[in-house]
Write a protein that holds these residues in place. Structure first.
Motif: not given
Length: 160
Positions: A20-24, A80-83
């Motif tokens: 999720x982080x890298x795709x963001x 993390x809490x935003x995913x």
């Protein structure tokens, strides 16, 4: 699943957080997942488990994508809490009446439901603070990225 492993040490929830982080950041995650012993669908199913070597390999690949970001894994934890996959932290905080109440279940949550290679013990706790002790299987240096990610996750825990 492509490949097989009997070792179930890391829940794929940790992988989905990283993806999720890298795709963001606009990066195609296929380069990070290519050649791993599990297929993409398996790794994106948060209830699945993988071996820790595969998890560490994903961390290494992500580190190589962002070589100049010293706080990379802390930043991954912060988001993390935003995913969608880690939204349960927010839910637990809301259900417990206090975001700090998360620490009451944290010890069991980590080892049983997320990462079986680490145990967590609350050494000291007060109304607005906790001191946690982590015990890892194996050399500590292999867990540096994990530690920074957890530090980010705990830093992002909402305040009461």
């Amino acid at each position: 699943m492509t490949g097989t492993t009997e070792r179930k040490e890391v829940r794929c929830l940790g992988i989905t957080l990283i993806l999720s982080f890298i795709e963001g950041r606009g990066i195609d995650s296929r380069s990070v997942l290519a050649g791993l012993p599990y297929d993409e669908d398996y790794l994106r199913t948060t209830s699945n488990w993988i071996d820790r070597e595969t998890f560490f390999e994903v961390e290494r690949r992500v580190r190589n994508l962002f070589p100049d970001e010293k706080d990379l894994f802390f930043q991954i934890g912060l988001q993390a809490s935003r995913t969608k996959s880690f939204g349960f932290f927010r839910l637990m905080a809301n259900l417990s009446g206090s975001p700090f109440a998360i620490y009451r279940i944290y010890e069991k949550l980590i080892t049983k439901h997320l990462f079986r290679f680490v145990s967590v013990r609350i050494v000291e706790k007060g109304e607005n603070r906790a001191v946690l002790e982590y015990t890892f299987d194996g050399p500590l240096e292999q867990y540096a990225n994990f530690i920074e990610t957890v530090r980010g996750i705990l830093s992002a825990t909402p305040e009461a």
